[in-house]
Each structure stands twice: as C-alpha cells, then as structure tokens.
Design a protein around this motif. Sequence first.
Motif, mmCIF file in Angstrom:
data_model
loop_
_atom_site.group_PDB
_atom_site.id
_atom_site.type_symbol
_atom_site.label_atom_id
_atom_site.label_comp_id
_atom_site.label_asym_id
_atom_site.label_seq_id
_atom_site.Cartn_x
_atom_site.Cartn_y
_atom_site.Cartn_z
ATOM 1 N N ASP A 256 0.501 6.859 -15.671
ATOM 2 C CA ASP A 256 1.585 5.929 -15.344
ATOM 3 C C ASP A 256 1.065 4.766 -14.511
ATOM 4 O O ASP A 256 1.482 3.616 -14.695
ATOM 5 C CB ASP A 256 2.705 6.651 -14.583
ATOM 6 C CG ASP A 256 3.544 7.544 -15.486
ATOM 7 O OD1 ASP A 256 3.450 7.406 -16.723
ATOM 8 O OD2 ASP A 256 4.295 8.386 -14.936
ATOM 9 N N GLY A 257 0.148 5.063 -13.577
ATOM 10 C CA GLY A 257 -0.437 4.010 -12.750
ATOM 11 C C GLY A 257 -1.239 3.019 -13.566
ATOM 12 O O GLY A 257 -1.161 1.802 -13.356
ATOM 13 N N ILE B 144 -6.610 4.940 -8.524
ATOM 14 C CA ILE B 144 -5.547 4.135 -9.122
ATOM 15 C C ILE B 144 -4.772 3.367 -8.053
ATOM 16 O O ILE B 144 -4.273 2.260 -8.312
ATOM 17 C CB ILE B 144 -4.609 5.014 -9.966
ATOM 18 C CG1 ILE B 144 -5.428 5.784 -11.014
ATOM 19 C CG2 ILE B 144 -3.550 4.172 -10.666
ATOM 20 C CD1 ILE B 144 -6.299 4.901 -11.912
ATOM 21 N N VAL B 145 -4.664 3.913 -6.852
ATOM 22 C CA VAL B 145 -4.107 3.123 -5.736
ATOM 23 C C VAL B 145 -4.947 1.861 -5.528
ATOM 24 O O VAL B 145 -4.427 0.754 -5.374
ATOM 25 C CB VAL B 145 -4.051 3.951 -4.442
ATOM 26 C CG1 VAL B 145 -3.749 3.058 -3.239
ATOM 27 C CG2 VAL B 145 -2.983 5.034 -4.544
ATOM 28 N N GLN B 146 -6.280 2.030 -5.520
ATOM 29 C CA GLN B 146 -7.160 0.865 -5.399
ATOM 30 C C GLN B 146 -6.896 -0.139 -6.517
ATOM 31 O O GLN B 146 -6.832 -1.354 -6.280
ATOM 32 C CB GLN B 146 -8.620 1.307 -5.457
ATOM 33 C CG GLN B 146 -9.082 2.173 -4.302
ATOM 34 C CD GLN B 146 -10.496 2.675 -4.529
ATOM 35 O OE1 GLN B 146 -11.394 1.913 -4.879
ATOM 36 N NE2 GLN B 146 -10.706 3.966 -4.351
ATOM 37 N N VAL C 68 0.834 -1.205 0.000
ATOM 38 C CA VAL C 68 0.000 0.000 0.000
ATOM 39 C C VAL C 68 0.868 1.254 0.000
ATOM 40 O O VAL C 68 0.629 2.192 -0.777
ATOM 41 C CB VAL C 68 -0.959 0.002 1.209
ATOM 42 C CG1 VAL C 68 -1.662 1.348 1.327
ATOM 43 C CG2 VAL C 68 -1.985 -1.106 1.060
ATOM 44 N N ASN C 69 1.890 1.282 0.849
ATOM 45 C CA ASN C 69 2.765 2.447 0.892
ATOM 46 C C ASN C 69 3.482 2.644 -0.440
ATOM 47 O O ASN C 69 3.668 3.779 -0.899
ATOM 48 C CB ASN C 69 3.786 2.308 2.019
ATOM 49 C CG ASN C 69 3.168 2.492 3.397
ATOM 50 O OD1 ASN C 69 2.056 3.017 3.517
ATOM 51 N ND2 ASN C 69 3.870 2.077 4.435
ATOM 52 N N GLY C 70 3.870 1.532 -1.072
ATOM 53 C CA GLY C 70 4.525 1.622 -2.375
ATOM 54 C C GLY C 70 3.601 2.187 -3.433
ATOM 55 O O GLY C 70 3.999 3.036 -4.243
ATOM 56 N N ALA C 71 2.343 1.729 -3.422
ATOM 57 C CA ALA C 71 1.365 2.230 -4.388
ATOM 58 C C ALA C 71 1.119 3.717 -4.175
ATOM 59 O O ALA C 71 1.051 4.499 -5.141
ATOM 60 C CB ALA C 71 0.060 1.446 -4.272
ATOM 61 N N MET C 72 0.992 4.133 -2.923
ATOM 62 C CA MET C 72 0.764 5.547 -2.640
ATOM 63 C C MET C 72 1.958 6.395 -3.062
ATOM 64 O O MET C 72 1.799 7.482 -3.632
ATOM 65 C CB MET C 72 0.470 5.744 -1.154
ATOM 66 C CG MET C 72 -0.883 5.205 -0.721
ATOM 67 S SD MET C 72 -1.237 5.582 1.018
ATOM 68 C CE MET C 72 -2.857 4.825 1.188
#
Length: 255
Positions: free
Chosen positions: A188-189, A158-160, A126-130
Amino acid sequence: MSTLEIRDLHVSVDTESGPKEILRGVDLAVKSGETHAIMGPNGSGKSTLAYSIAGHPKYQITKGTVTLDGQDILAMTVDERARAGLFLAMQYPVEVAGVSVSNFLRTAKTAIDGKAPALRTWVKDVNGAMERLGMGTDFGSRSVNEGFSGGEKKRHEIVQLEVLDPKFAILDETDSGLDIDALKVVSDGVNRFHDKGGKGVLLITHYTRILRYIKPDYVHVFVDGRVAEEGGPELAEKLEAEGYAAYVATAKAGA
C-alpha cells in the motif's frame, strides 16, 4: 516526464580468483508513472543492478551507461544520485546504533532538499507516514533498524520513501521476509508513492505474490546477468506457472 535509462550495462565484482562479470549487457528504461518488475532466480544479477545504480563501491561498472533525464548517474557520488531523485530500499537494511529514526529522516531530508524542512509540517508528515505503515509514533525515538523485526525494517524503508519523495524508487526484494499482513501494508505504501503521479518504480522480486498488490506495467526476466524476456503483467503469471527453469537452460546452452 522523467526517464531512468540503462544501456548496455556491464558490472563486475572482485573475487579471490579475480574480477567476475555479473551483469552482461542490461538495457532497461523506466519512465515516470511506470512500474517495472524484475524477476529471476537467485544469482541472476537483480540486486547487482539495484546497487550499481545506487553507487555501491563493491560493484565496478566496466561498460555501459545509466542516465536520469539525460544526466550521467555513474559520474555522480551516492549522495548526488539521491539528490537527483533516486531511492534504494535495501533487501537487508543496516542497523545504525545511536541514531534515532527521527534524526535520521530529518537529516536525510535536509541533505536531499538542501534545507531543513519546516518543523511543524515535518512532524505531521513523518507521524502520518508512520501511522499509514502501522507504526506507533514512539518508533521515531528508536535507533535506526536496531532490534527491528524484518517487517519493521521494511516498513521503515517505505516511511523513508514517503517522506523523501524521490523521482524513482528501486525496491530490492522489499517483500523478502514479510508475512501477508506486512506485505499488504508495505505494498500500500509503494502504491501511494506511485499514485502521487510522476513516480517510477523498479521492483525486484523472486516471487509473484507482491505483484498481486503492486501491479506492474512491465515485467523483465533476469537470467545470467541479462534480460532474457520482457512483457506485461501476463509474463509474471507465466513465471508463476512455469518457473525459471526454461530460461536457465537456455542461458546455459548459450554460454
């Protein structure tokens, strides 16, 4: 190889004057690894298609089928559709006061996978995605979409997408309201998700600017609840130059 297949889809909504047909026979198939862009003027039925696939109760399917790897999506509840591998990024994400982003994401991941993710790897993911979406780790403690800017809401979608990892992403005007920097980050996501392999993307948009960053394999022009034309990336360039006027005129003439 997975396939999301839509055949002869007709969809209506209730209005004060009675049911109104929005989709009038849509045929479309998205396979793993493909990116499809749906373009068209306001009111053409693009968002109706997205919400109908996802299972929004406002939209009534009157005819046609939607299948995922041969399974009848329309017979599934909304949560069953998510577990089958569908994800919808909404044009206007809703606020959920009192529910933190971190709890929301973990609850959603648990519901989709049928078990809670391992805490150590989950926090890292999660931290990486954020971080990749340009959001600080303190973002996870905020209530879902409450007080978020337009760009933050779209980044959160996009984090989801990254952490839930569906088979198919349906992105409803993800570029709406984004400045150029946020558009690049969000694009990019989406590209990272697609490049994992075996992922399909159905991208709904009015404009070609997001297609400078997310390259479609196919472009479909929606007018009056139907696919008026289909082609490759060159079709988006034609729309950029000529607009939708000719398609709208043809639809009115045939009405």
